[in-house]
Design a protein around this motif. Sequence first.
Motif, PDB file in Angstrom:
ATOM      1  N   ILE A   1      22.253  84.719  35.527  1.00 56.96           N
ATOM      2  CA  ILE A   1      23.120  85.823  35.091  1.00 56.96           C
ATOM      3  C   ILE A   1      23.220  85.850  33.561  1.00 56.96           C
ATOM      4  O   ILE A   1      23.291  86.928  32.949  1.00 56.96           O
ATOM      5  CB  ILE A   1      24.502  85.709  35.751  1.00 56.96           C
ATOM      6  CG1 ILE A   1      24.374  85.894  37.267  1.00 56.96           C
ATOM      7  CG2 ILE A   1      25.467  86.753  35.191  1.00 56.96           C
ATOM      8  CD1 ILE A   1      25.654  85.651  38.041  1.00 56.96           C
ATOM      9  N   SER A   2      23.204  84.668  32.931  1.00 58.14           N
ATOM     10  CA  SER A   2      23.216  84.621  31.466  1.00 58.14           C
ATOM     11  C   SER A   2      21.969  85.298  30.904  1.00 58.14           C
ATOM     12  O   SER A   2      22.036  86.007  29.882  1.00 58.14           O
ATOM     13  CB  SER A   2      23.280  83.174  30.980  1.00 58.14           C
ATOM     14  OG  SER A   2      24.496  82.582  31.321  1.00 58.14           O
ATOM     15  N   ALA A   3      20.825  85.057  31.549  1.00 60.93           N
ATOM     16  CA  ALA A   3      19.585  85.713  31.105  1.00 60.93           C
ATOM     17  C   ALA A   3      19.721  87.228  31.179  1.00 60.93           C
ATOM     18  O   ALA A   3      19.348  87.951  30.242  1.00 60.93           O
ATOM     19  CB  ALA A   3      18.420  85.239  31.968  1.00 60.93           C
ATOM     20  N   CYS A   4      20.272  87.733  32.282  1.00 59.40           N
ATOM     21  CA  CYS A   4      20.472  89.180  32.428  1.00 59.40           C
ATOM     22  C   CYS A   4      21.460  89.709  31.396  1.00 59.40           C
ATOM     23  O   CYS A   4      21.292  90.801  30.851  1.00 59.40           O
ATOM     24  CB  CYS A   4      20.966  89.499  33.835  1.00 59.40           C
ATOM     25  SG  CYS A   4      19.794  89.096  35.143  1.00 59.40           S
ATOM     26  N   SER A   5      22.486  88.925  31.108  1.00 58.98           N
ATOM     27  CA  SER A   5      23.517  89.353  30.168  1.00 58.98           C
ATOM     28  C   SER A   5      22.950  89.518  28.762  1.00 58.98           C
ATOM     29  O   SER A   5      23.226  90.511  28.086  1.00 58.98           O
ATOM     30  CB  SER A   5      24.665  88.326  30.169  1.00 58.98           C
ATOM     31  OG  SER A   5      25.608  88.624  29.173  1.00 58.98           O
ATOM     32  N   HIS A   6      22.145  88.560  28.314  1.00 61.68           N
ATOM     33  CA  HIS A   6      21.636  88.596  26.946  1.00 61.68           C
ATOM     34  C   HIS A   6      20.661  89.749  26.722  1.00 61.68           C
ATOM     35  O   HIS A   6      20.510  90.232  25.597  1.00 61.68           O
ATOM     36  CB  HIS A   6      20.960  87.268  26.596  1.00 61.68           C
ATOM     37  CG  HIS A   6      21.935  86.169  26.296  1.00 61.68           C
ATOM     38  ND1 HIS A   6      22.445  85.342  27.274  1.00 61.68           N
ATOM     39  CD2 HIS A   6      22.522  85.780  25.136  1.00 61.68           C
ATOM     40  CE1 HIS A   6      23.291  84.492  26.727  1.00 61.68           C
ATOM     41  NE2 HIS A   6      23.357  84.728  25.422  1.00 61.68           N
ATOM     42  N   MET A   7      20.002  90.201  27.769  1.00 59.11           N
ATOM     43  CA  MET A   7      19.028  91.282  27.614  1.00 59.11           C
ATOM     44  C   MET A   7      19.528  92.610  28.174  1.00 59.11           C
ATOM     45  O   MET A   7      18.781  93.575  28.247  1.00 59.11           O
ATOM     46  CB  MET A   7      17.719  90.888  28.307  1.00 59.11           C
ATOM     47  CG  MET A   7      17.029  89.693  27.656  1.00 59.11           C
ATOM     48  SD  MET A   7      16.740  89.913  25.885  1.00 59.11           S
ATOM     49  CE  MET A   7      15.557  91.256  25.894  1.00 59.11           C
ATOM     50  N   GLY A   8      20.795  92.643  28.612  1.00 61.13           N
ATOM     51  CA  GLY A   8      21.372  93.905  29.077  1.00 61.13           C
ATOM     52  C   GLY A   8      20.891  94.350  30.445  1.00 61.13           C
ATOM     53  O   GLY A   8      20.992  95.541  30.772  1.00 61.13           O
ATOM     54  N   PHE A   9      20.402  93.417  31.252  1.00 64.11           N
ATOM     55  CA  PHE A   9      19.948  93.766  32.606  1.00 64.11           C
ATOM     56  C   PHE A   9      21.166  93.753  33.528  1.00 64.11           C
ATOM     57  O   PHE A   9      21.362  92.842  34.353  1.00 64.11           O
ATOM     58  CB  PHE A   9      18.897  92.763  33.082  1.00 64.11           C
ATOM     59  CG  PHE A   9      17.558  92.925  32.428  1.00 64.11           C
ATOM     60  CD1 PHE A   9      17.390  93.716  31.298  1.00 64.11           C
ATOM     61  CD2 PHE A   9      16.448  92.300  32.944  1.00 64.11           C
ATOM     62  CE1 PHE A   9      16.161  93.867  30.690  1.00 64.11           C
ATOM     63  CE2 PHE A   9      15.199  92.441  32.352  1.00 64.11           C
ATOM     64  CZ  PHE A   9      15.061  93.225  31.215  1.00 64.11           C
ATOM     65  N   LEU A  10      21.999  94.773  33.391  1.00 63.04           N
ATOM     66  CA  LEU A  10      23.279  94.827  34.082  1.00 63.04           C
ATOM     67  C   LEU A  10      23.106  94.876  35.599  1.00 63.04           C
ATOM     68  O   LEU A  10      23.767  94.148  36.343  1.00 63.04           O
ATOM     69  CB  LEU A  10      24.074  96.042  33.596  1.00 63.04           C
ATOM     70  CG  LEU A  10      25.463  96.232  34.213  1.00 63.04           C
ATOM     71  CD1 LEU A  10      26.377  95.095  33.828  1.00 63.04           C
ATOM     72  CD2 LEU A  10      26.067  97.562  33.749  1.00 63.04           C
ATOM     73  N   TYR A  11      22.218  95.730  36.082  1.00 66.04           N
ATOM     74  CA  TYR A  11      22.041  95.929  37.517  1.00 66.04           C
ATOM     75  C   TYR A  11      21.604  94.622  38.195  1.00 66.04           C
ATOM     76  O   TYR A  11      22.157  94.218  39.221  1.00 66.04           O
ATOM     77  CB  TYR A  11      21.013  97.033  37.770  1.00 66.04           C
ATOM     78  CG  TYR A  11      20.739  97.287  39.233  1.00 66.04           C
ATOM     79  CD1 TYR A  11      21.688  97.932  40.030  1.00 66.04           C
ATOM     80  CD2 TYR A  11      19.534  96.899  39.813  1.00 66.04           C
ATOM     81  CE1 TYR A  11      21.439  98.172  41.376  1.00 66.04           C
ATOM     82  CE2 TYR A  11      19.277  97.128  41.155  1.00 66.04           C
ATOM     83  CZ  TYR A  11      20.230  97.766  41.930  1.00 66.04           C
ATOM     84  OH  TYR A  11      19.976  97.996  43.262  1.00 66.04           O
ATOM     85  N   GLN A  12      20.612  93.957  37.582  1.00 64.96           N
ATOM     86  CA  GLN A  12      20.109  92.711  38.175  1.00 64.96           C
ATOM     87  C   GLN A  12      21.195  91.619  38.173  1.00 64.96           C
ATOM     88  O   GLN A  12      21.326  90.862  39.137  1.00 64.96           O
ATOM     89  CB  GLN A  12      18.887  92.210  37.404  1.00 64.96           C
ATOM     90  CG  GLN A  12      17.646  93.063  37.567  1.00 64.96           C
ATOM     91  CD  GLN A  12      17.601  94.221  36.579  1.00 64.96           C
ATOM     92  OE1 GLN A  12      18.634  94.625  36.033  1.00 64.96           O
ATOM     93  NE2 GLN A  12      16.411  94.759  36.354  1.00 64.96           N
ATOM     94  N   GLY A  13      21.972  91.580  37.082  1.00 64.23           N
ATOM     95  CA  GLY A  13      23.030  90.587  37.019  1.00 64.23           C
ATOM     96  C   GLY A  13      24.097  90.795  38.084  1.00 64.23           C
ATOM     97  O   GLY A  13      24.569  89.836  38.710  1.00 64.23           O
TER      98      GLY A  13
END
Length: 625
Positions: free
Chosen positions: A487-499
């Motif tokens: 989830i941190s990976a998704c957060s840093h790159m703005g991948f909201l849906y995947q997170g």
Amino acid sequence: MRIPSKLKESLTFAIPAGGRSSRSGFTCPFSSCSSLSLPKDAPALAARLSRAADSKSLLLGMQLHAQITKWGFISDIFSQNQLILMYTKCSALKCGLEVFEQMPHRNLFSWTLLLSGAVQVGELELGLVLLSDMTRHRFLPNEFALGSALKICIDLSAFEMGMSIHGYAVKIGVERNPFVGSSMLNFYSRLGSIEEAEAVFCSVNNPDTGCWNAMAGAYADCGLGLKAVELVSLMQAKGVHLDEFTFANALKGCSLVGYDNYGRELHGLIVCSELGFSTSISNTLLHMYLKTGRKDSALKVFNMMHEKDIITWNTISLVKLYATVGRQIDAFRCLRELKRSDLTCWGSLVSTLVHHGCSDEAMHSMKRLMESGDDPDEFILGSIFNGCANMSSLHQTKSAHSLAVKMGHDTHRFIASSVIDAYAKCGDVQSARMAFDHSSDIKDVVIYNSMIMGYAHNGLVVEAMEIFDKMKLANLQLSQATFVSAISACSHMGFLYQGCLLFQSMKSEYGMEPSPDIYGCIVDMLSRSGYLVHAKTMIEEMPFPPWPGILRSLLSGSRVHGNIAISKWAYEKLLQLVPENDAAHILLSSVYSEAGSWEDAAFLQRDMIDKGISKSPGHSWIQMQ
């Protein structure tokens, strides 16, 4: 009496040549020791038995037993009870049980002594048999027998049985006795029923120091440090005598809630009292000062301890203390003075230095260790890699990695994950992946989590999710740390849906309740993406009280997206937790400035000056080749 089969089998104990044990009488190997100056009257023999019990001298006790048998005092209840007491205190329960079985007459004291002795040596089943049999023989248990019975209930976690004993104490009218009250509240608190313990304490008539101590200890053991401190303060106000256990409970309470000022007052009271500094009191003081951050005071307490030369953990604590307060030379001196400075001591020093940001000193310590002829173990190397990661020192990471490979520790799960983390934080993702591939055959969750976080740290979300999918294919049990990394990976790159999908899958697919770290990642991701209302709702509805980090994430996101209302909400909540937090003032001031509210921004800056709050200075550093 119904003796448990396990104990019955071992009742025939070994007696040296010249002695035997039988139902007709107990003959000791020292029965012919006529040269011993032993008394020939029952009271004097009983007094000698009492001294043998206090000194735990089984040899002397058996000599006296032989004399009692020889001179015909076998029917004297007082002498026989003293024999039982001596044997139980010397942990020779089987001998005491033999005496008890041969007694022609028994009284309540006989039963109570044997019951207490059975509990003392862990013969809980025998204790229950004795409790049952003494009531069957119409002996009402006294406060000491009931205390022993409640100890059995604690050891067996027998809550219902303990409540029955409580009811029995009420029935025979001893529930208000201070000793019974102490035993009952200790029973309830040890089994997690602190409310019942409080009710028992309030019902006791004129509670003595032991009863007050039991209640304070119950609060401390249940993590209610403030209540423990308040109760001891009430003891002082009421003029109740304070003993060693009172101070120990109060200091434990101070450790739990961080009341270092009151802890120092207690230290002063101990100095002024006649108690002196026993090892237990000194250890509690040491723990309190360490927990409240007063390392220098902890060192002073340590230096006062008389038994420090023979207590290994105290010596190890000293090494850590010296390292913590920046006295590395003293830490090295302490290691040199040890008769056997093993790897545990060195590991304690290295990990403490790394923890306090002294990674260069930690590397130097490892070199000193190797110069002394010892090799670092995997735990010392793991601490070194953590230090390399904290400094982002690629050169030192490569050196330490080479050493780990040379020593054969590179495939250890702890080392492998630390190597991956260090390379990733140094920006060398390729080396991190090579280390991962080299150790991926281990199929360990920690190693996979380190690689996912390494990719996330460097903004490589696709690669991070690739490792996440590999974990699932390898049938590895995903952990909370796995989802934190993903989830941190998704957060840093703005991948909201995947997170958000990952967050939802924790419950729906894996049956896991999200931890506080997970909620922190989700709030950070929502705040970065501008979903501030959703982030605020998440904080309000999560099953944990908010903490400073999660509120700072919301406040930071509100500054980026210019939401003054949510900024003020997060600011107020944050100040309730950390009133002098500089980040809260600065972030809200920036929100006001960027929105053109210059007066509000100026007010915040004046407020910081009035309260003496200063902005922590930024810093940057470079590594010289």
